[in-house]
Design a protein around this motif. Structure first.
Motif, mmCIF file in Angstrom:
data_model
loop_
_atom_site.group_PDB
_atom_site.id
_atom_site.type_symbol
_atom_site.label_atom_id
_atom_site.label_comp_id
_atom_site.label_asym_id
_atom_site.label_seq_id
_atom_site.Cartn_x
_atom_site.Cartn_y
_atom_site.Cartn_z
ATOM 1 N N GLU A 259 0.848 -1.185 -0.144
ATOM 2 C CA GLU A 259 -0.017 -0.015 -0.066
ATOM 3 C C GLU A 259 0.999 1.276 -0.176
ATOM 4 N N VAL A 260 0.783 2.172 -1.195
ATOM 5 C CA VAL A 260 1.862 3.114 -1.307
ATOM 6 C C VAL A 260 1.036 4.297 -1.248
ATOM 7 N N SER A 261 1.542 5.462 -0.430
ATOM 8 C CA SER A 261 1.324 6.729 -0.645
ATOM 9 C C SER A 261 1.955 7.590 -1.622
ATOM 10 N N LEU A 262 1.440 8.841 -2.033
ATOM 11 C CA LEU A 262 2.213 9.661 -2.816
ATOM 12 C C LEU A 262 3.514 10.083 -2.574
ATOM 13 N N ARG A 263 3.428 10.105 -1.162
ATOM 14 C CA ARG A 263 4.861 10.696 -0.615
ATOM 15 C C ARG A 263 5.871 9.696 -0.701
ATOM 16 N N MET A 264 5.364 8.415 -0.491
ATOM 17 C CA MET A 264 6.323 7.310 -0.651
ATOM 18 C C MET A 264 6.823 7.027 -1.978
ATOM 19 N N LEU A 265 5.822 7.295 -3.003
ATOM 20 C CA LEU A 265 6.404 7.365 -4.499
ATOM 21 C C LEU A 265 7.436 8.343 -4.561
ATOM 22 N N ARG A 266 7.113 9.559 -4.104
ATOM 23 C CA ARG A 266 8.031 10.738 -4.359
ATOM 24 C C ARG A 266 9.412 10.336 -3.693
ATOM 25 N N GLU A 267 9.336 9.575 -2.725
ATOM 26 C CA GLU A 267 10.707 9.069 -2.126
ATOM 27 C C GLU A 267 11.639 8.143 -2.637
ATOM 28 N N MET A 268 10.945 7.519 -3.873
ATOM 29 C CA MET A 268 11.595 6.344 -4.524
ATOM 30 C C MET A 268 12.463 7.347 -5.631
ATOM 31 N N ARG A 269 13.164 6.452 -6.446
ATOM 32 C CA ARG A 269 14.042 7.124 -7.510
ATOM 33 C C ARG A 269 13.069 7.363 -8.566
ATOM 34 N N SER A 270 12.950 8.196 -8.978
ATOM 35 C CA SER A 270 12.114 9.034 -10.209
ATOM 36 C C SER A 270 12.636 8.887 -11.441
ATOM 37 N N ARG A 271 11.732 8.825 -12.372
ATOM 38 C CA ARG A 271 12.077 8.811 -13.866
ATOM 39 C C ARG A 271 11.391 9.651 -14.583
ATOM 40 N N ALA A 272 11.831 10.352 -15.658
ATOM 41 C CA ALA A 272 10.938 11.290 -16.497
ATOM 42 C C ALA A 272 11.072 10.636 -17.855
ATOM 43 N N LEU A 273 10.001 10.656 -18.541
ATOM 44 C CA LEU A 273 9.779 10.338 -20.080
ATOM 45 C C LEU A 273 9.174 11.138 -20.885
ATOM 46 N N ALA A 274 9.534 11.776 -22.228
ATOM 47 C CA ALA A 274 8.661 12.345 -23.151
ATOM 48 C C ALA A 274 7.933 11.199 -23.706
ATOM 49 N N VAL A 275 6.493 11.234 -23.782
ATOM 50 C CA VAL A 275 5.743 10.323 -24.123
ATOM 51 C C VAL A 275 4.435 11.107 -24.943
ATOM 52 N N THR A 276 4.272 10.437 -26.098
ATOM 53 C CA THR A 276 2.927 10.730 -26.892
ATOM 54 C C THR A 276 1.930 9.749 -26.593
ATOM 55 N N LEU A 277 0.761 10.859 -26.362
ATOM 56 C CA LEU A 277 -0.382 9.834 -25.973
ATOM 57 C C LEU A 277 -1.441 10.086 -26.955
ATOM 58 N N GLU A 278 -2.036 9.324 -27.616
ATOM 59 C CA GLU A 278 -3.162 9.215 -28.842
ATOM 60 C C GLU A 278 -4.257 8.618 -28.288
ATOM 61 N N CYS A 279 -5.459 9.048 -28.601
ATOM 62 C CA CYS A 279 -6.794 8.465 -28.347
ATOM 63 C C CYS A 279 -6.901 7.319 -29.630
ATOM 64 N N ALA A 280 -7.381 6.245 -29.109
ATOM 65 C CA ALA A 280 -7.625 5.187 -30.084
ATOM 66 C C ALA A 280 -8.394 5.630 -31.086
ATOM 67 N N GLY A 281 -9.426 6.493 -30.767
ATOM 68 C CA GLY A 281 -10.492 7.203 -31.753
ATOM 69 C C GLY A 281 -10.219 7.959 -32.488
ATOM 70 N N ASN A 282 -8.942 8.800 -32.266
ATOM 71 C CA ASN A 282 -8.443 9.790 -32.969
ATOM 72 C C ASN A 282 -8.835 9.734 -34.631
ATOM 73 N N GLY A 283 -9.310 10.627 -35.228
ATOM 74 C CA GLY A 283 -9.662 10.527 -36.659
ATOM 75 C C GLY A 283 -11.088 9.591 -36.975
ATOM 76 N N ARG A 284 -11.784 9.368 -35.972
ATOM 77 C CA ARG A 284 -13.029 8.433 -36.069
ATOM 78 C C ARG A 284 -13.912 9.392 -36.950
ATOM 79 N N SER A 285 -14.118 10.650 -36.972
ATOM 80 C CA SER A 285 -14.937 11.341 -37.879
ATOM 81 C C SER A 285 -14.745 11.138 -39.200
ATOM 82 N N PHE A 286 -13.539 10.520 -39.518
ATOM 83 C CA PHE A 286 -13.190 10.589 -41.234
ATOM 84 C C PHE A 286 -13.821 9.035 -41.563
#
Length: 330
Positions: free
Chosen positions: A63-90
């Protein structure tokens, strides 16, 4: 405010897409311009009381709190997110669902803790093969196999572009699954269950599938022309065409542009990025009074190329068809 800078597709629950003309202005999409996809109303969560549980086929339940997460080793990643329905209207014939045009995609730098670090702490039993992720809204669930979860640097993200993760985007903590359509990146993460079988919930087997046995997984290769916009009036002479390209199967190898249905010419593409989009540029010449069509097509590192027309499916997912933009010189 988020609502004032996005194109709203549904007010309740709030769903909105980015304006294409603004996407290429930044390598990372500002939080207030990042598209929003919600299946249910945004839950109210007190970050101080928030807890993530990891249970099931583990040696040590956590059971992990936000504070516990912030005390762990962190990692940062640039990530593109796309909705699977992007372009549905076409798609034709038309399909029910959020009427996304092309702006249900954005990129941010997500900061947090690798999921694998917590799985290692919990310890997987020999029979463990799958994970089930549940949102704190109590309604949204998605699954990954252990192999899928360890095959990409899945993050438990608590920051977005250096700021605390906004509630609208899944705060205090959400899952980020690089390379996959946004459906896998569960918001308001509340629990992880370790099991010995594939998950078969509604958003795994009934929704977010191309067909009964073909689930939505990695983002398909795609390029977009962000400027000039479709229908724009431009000055006669040299026109700078700008856009973005990405793929869940790795970096984009090339982007090509066709003018007036002519030969495909290579665009200038920035260096490959495994989990984030790449920007590209191309120049064309247009005469005064001329109407011109522009098209862009991307090919990724695996050799996959955008199709002329993506295969129609009943739920309207994965439409990575080649985009056409029409402009006129005033």
């Amino acid at each position: 405010m988020i609502r004032s800078t996005l194109v709203v597709r549904r007010a309740q629950p709030f769903n909105a897409e980015a304006q294409l003309a603004t996407l290429a202005d930044h390598v990372l999409t500002p939080n207030e311009r990042f598209y929003v996809r919600n299946h249910f109303p945004v839950p109210r969560i007190d970050a101080r009381r928030w807890r993530l549980t990891i249970r099931g086929l583990v040696d040590t339940p956590l059971e992990v709190s936000l504070r516990m997460l912030r005390e762990m080793r962190s990692r940062a990643l640039a990530v593109t997110l796309e909705c699977a329905g992007n372009g549905r209207s076409f798609f034709r014939p038309a399909i029910e669902g959020e009427p996304w045009v092309l702006g249900a995609v954005s990129t941010a730098r997500w900061g947090g803790v690798l999921l694998s670090a917590l799985l290692d702490r919990a310890g997987m039993r020999a029979e463990a093969t799958h994970l089930v992720f549940r949102g704190a809204d109590g309604a949204y669930e998605r699954g990954l196999s252990l192999d899928e979860a360890r095959g990409t640097p899945v993050l438990l993200a608590y920051s977005m572009n250096g700021d605390p993760l906004p509630a609208m985007h899944g705060g205090p903590v959400r899952l980020i699954v690089p390379g996959w359509y946004g459906v896998a990146s569960v918001k308001w993460l509340g629990s992880v269950e370790v099991t010995d079988r594939p998950f078969a919930g509604r958003y795994q087997t009934d929704r977010y599938v191309y067909a009964k046995s073909k689930p939505v997984t990695l983002m398909r290769v795609r390029s977009l022309i962000s400027r000039p916009e479709d229908g724009a009036a431009v000055r006669a002479g040299i026109v700078n065409v700008r856009g973005l390209a990405w793929s869940g199967s790795g970096g984009v190898r090339r982007v090509e542009v066709s003018v007036e249905g002519g030969a495909w010419r290579p665009a200038r593409l920035t260096a490959p990025k495994h989990f984030a989009w790449q920007s590209w540029r191309h120049t064309v010449r247009i005469r005064s009074g001329q109407t011109m069509t522009l098209r862009s097509c991307a090919t990724d590192a695996s050799g996959e190329t955008q199709p002329e027309h993506a295969e129609w499916n009943a739920l309207g997912y994965g439409n990575n068809s080649i985009q056409t933009v029409t402009v006129r010189a005033g």
